[in-house]
Design an enzyme around this catalytic site. Structure first.
Site, PDB file in Angstrom:
ATOM      1  N   MET A  88       0.853  -1.207   0.000  1.00 10.51           N
ATOM      2  CA  MET A  88       0.000   0.000   0.000  1.00 10.51           C
ATOM      3  C   MET A  88       0.878   1.243   0.000  1.00 10.51           C
ATOM      4  O   MET A  88       1.910   1.269   0.679  1.00 10.51           O
ATOM      5  CB  MET A  88      -0.894   0.002   1.233  1.00 10.51           C
ATOM      6  CG  MET A  88      -1.733  -1.264   1.379  1.00 10.51           C
ATOM      7  SD  MET A  88      -2.897  -1.105   2.738  1.00 10.51           S
ATOM      8  CE  MET A  88      -3.475  -2.803   2.868  1.00 10.51           C
TER       9      MET A  88
ATOM     10  N   MET B 224      -1.653  -2.291  -4.087  1.00 11.60           N
ATOM     11  CA  MET B 224      -2.673  -1.246  -3.905  1.00 11.60           C
ATOM     12  C   MET B 224      -1.950   0.087  -4.016  1.00 11.60           C
ATOM     13  O   MET B 224      -1.774   0.818  -3.035  1.00 11.60           O
ATOM     14  CB  MET B 224      -3.353  -1.429  -2.544  1.00 11.60           C
ATOM     15  CG  MET B 224      -4.331  -2.599  -2.555  1.00 11.60           C
ATOM     16  SD  MET B 224      -4.725  -3.198  -0.908  1.00 11.60           S
ATOM     17  CE  MET B 224      -3.350  -4.297  -0.665  1.00 11.60           C
TER      18      MET B 224
ATOM     19  N   GLY C 206      -7.255  -1.482   2.115  1.00 12.51           N
ATOM     20  CA  GLY C 206      -6.545  -0.550   2.988  1.00 12.51           C
ATOM     21  C   GLY C 206      -6.193  -1.122   4.352  1.00 12.51           C
ATOM     22  O   GLY C 206      -5.149  -0.803   4.905  1.00 12.51           O
TER      23      GLY C 206
ATOM     24  N   ASP D 199     -10.693 -11.411  -1.346  1.00  8.79           N
ATOM     25  CA  ASP D 199      -9.817 -10.828  -0.326  1.00  8.79           C
ATOM     26  C   ASP D 199     -10.626  -9.855   0.519  1.00  8.79           C
ATOM     27  O   ASP D 199     -11.183  -8.882   0.007  1.00  8.79           O
ATOM     28  CB  ASP D 199      -8.669 -10.100  -1.056  1.00  8.79           C
ATOM     29  CG  ASP D 199      -7.627  -9.505  -0.122  1.00  8.79           C
ATOM     30  OD1 ASP D 199      -7.718  -9.698   1.099  1.00  8.79           O
ATOM     31  OD2 ASP D 199      -6.719  -8.840  -0.650  1.00  8.79           O
TER      32      ASP D 199
HETATM   33  C1  DX5 Z   1      -6.952  -5.330   2.560  1.00  8.89           C
HETATM   34  C2  DX5 Z   1      -5.962  -6.360   2.115  1.00  8.89           C
HETATM   35  C3  DX5 Z   1      -6.216  -7.711   2.626  1.00  8.89           C
HETATM   36  C4  DX5 Z   1      -6.226  -7.846   4.127  1.00  8.89           C
HETATM   37  C5  DX5 Z   1      -7.217  -8.910   4.458  1.00  8.89           C
HETATM   38  O1  DX5 Z   1      -6.784  -4.178   1.832  1.00  8.89           O
HETATM   39  O2  DX5 Z   1      -5.917  -6.450   0.706  1.00  8.89           O
HETATM   40  O3  DX5 Z   1      -5.349  -8.679   2.036  1.00  8.89           O
HETATM   41  O4  DX5 Z   1      -4.989  -8.182   4.690  1.00  8.89           O
HETATM   42  O5  DX5 Z   1      -7.397  -8.935   5.827  1.00  8.89           O
HETATM   43  P1  DX5 Z   1      -8.599  -9.740   6.503  1.00  8.89           P
HETATM   44  O6  DX5 Z   1      -8.506 -11.166   6.051  1.00  8.89           O
HETATM   45  O7  DX5 Z   1      -8.315  -9.557   7.948  1.00  8.89           O
HETATM   46  O8  DX5 Z   1      -9.870  -9.077   6.055  1.00  8.89           O
HETATM   47 ZN    ZN Z   2      -4.755  -8.134  -0.217  1.00 10.95          ZN
END
Ligand code: DX5
Ligand code: ZN
Length: 216
Positions: free
Chosen positions: A38, A69, A144, A174
């Site tokens: 990110m 991201m 995020g 995801d």
């Molecule tokens: C969020 C990420 C995810 C995150 C998922 O922006 O892309 O990969 O780590 O976390 P959980 O499984 O806790 O929702």
């Molecule tokens: Zn992710």
């Protein structure tokens, strides 16, 4: 329901003990390592960069599933590939006008190419690119942060994509994945699950991965 690719997100790992936490998922039967990159622009958070991906490559044999991201992914795709990314997923919303060029760039690096869509983006935006990519990532939370609640309406994108692809194609989800939401997604056609807080928050990581694979 078999052959679900489980890609634990290390965003929920203990970064002071990252090697230990990656070995834990490796020993527990994870298929890939999901690495959330990110940039503080595309999403309001900053996480992992190229040197950390390089370090992770040195301590695991699992394929590195790198979820970018970030804005301007074309600036960084080559660097992530060079340090060992095996799958690079970029966001449709980050590069609408240059998506095909970015996909070509990923493929030219000999890396599997994925494209992700945020909750408010229609799956139809992916249709023109499905023939060019290996993976579609359906976000089931706003990207995020880990630990957010699964957005059920996003899962309805899965069967619509599934209708258009063959069995080799990877439909990954995801966000908010646990032993219940995983079943919703796999029954709709997802064949790869990312999970962070569910796996790393569990006292039995192997049992949590098995529950996502539907093995009890
Ligand atoms: C969020 C990420 C995810 C995150 C998922 O922006 O892309 O990969 O780590 O976390 P959980 O499984 O806790 O929702
Ligand atoms: Zn992710």
């Amino acid at each position: 329901m078999n052959n679900i690719i489980i890609s634990p997100s290390i965003l929920s790992a203990d970064f002071v003990n990252l090697e230990r936490d990656i070995k834990r998922i490796e020993e527990a039967g994870a298929d890939w390592v999901h690495i959330d990159v990110m940039d503080g622009h595309f999403v309001p958070n900053i996480t992992i960069g190229i040197p950390v991906v390089k370090a992770i490559k040195g301590i695991t044999k699992l394929p590195l599933d790198v979820h970018l991201m970030i804005e301007n992914p074309e600036k960084y795709i080559g660097a992530f590939a060079k340090v060992g990314a095996d799958i690079i997923t970029i966001h449709y919303e980050a590069c609408e006008d240059t998506l095909k060029d970015n996909i070509d760039l990923i493929k030219a690096c000999n890396v599997k190419a994925g494209v992700s869509i945020k909750p408010k983006t229609s799956q139809e935006r992916l249709y023109p690119y499905l023939k060019d990519i290996d993976l579609a990532l359906v976000m089931t939370v706003e990207p995020g942060f880990g630990g957010q609640e699964f957005l059920h309406h996003c899962a309805m994108k899965i069967p619509k994509i599934k209708e258009l692809v063959n069995d080799e194609f990877i439909i990954q989800v995801d966000g908010g994945i646990n032993n219940i939401t995983s079943k919703i997604c796999t029954s709709l056609g997802a064949n790869s699950l990312v999970a962070g807080s569910y796996i790393y928050g569990s006292s039995d990581i192997k049992a949590s991965i098995n529950s996502l694979k539907n093995i009890s």
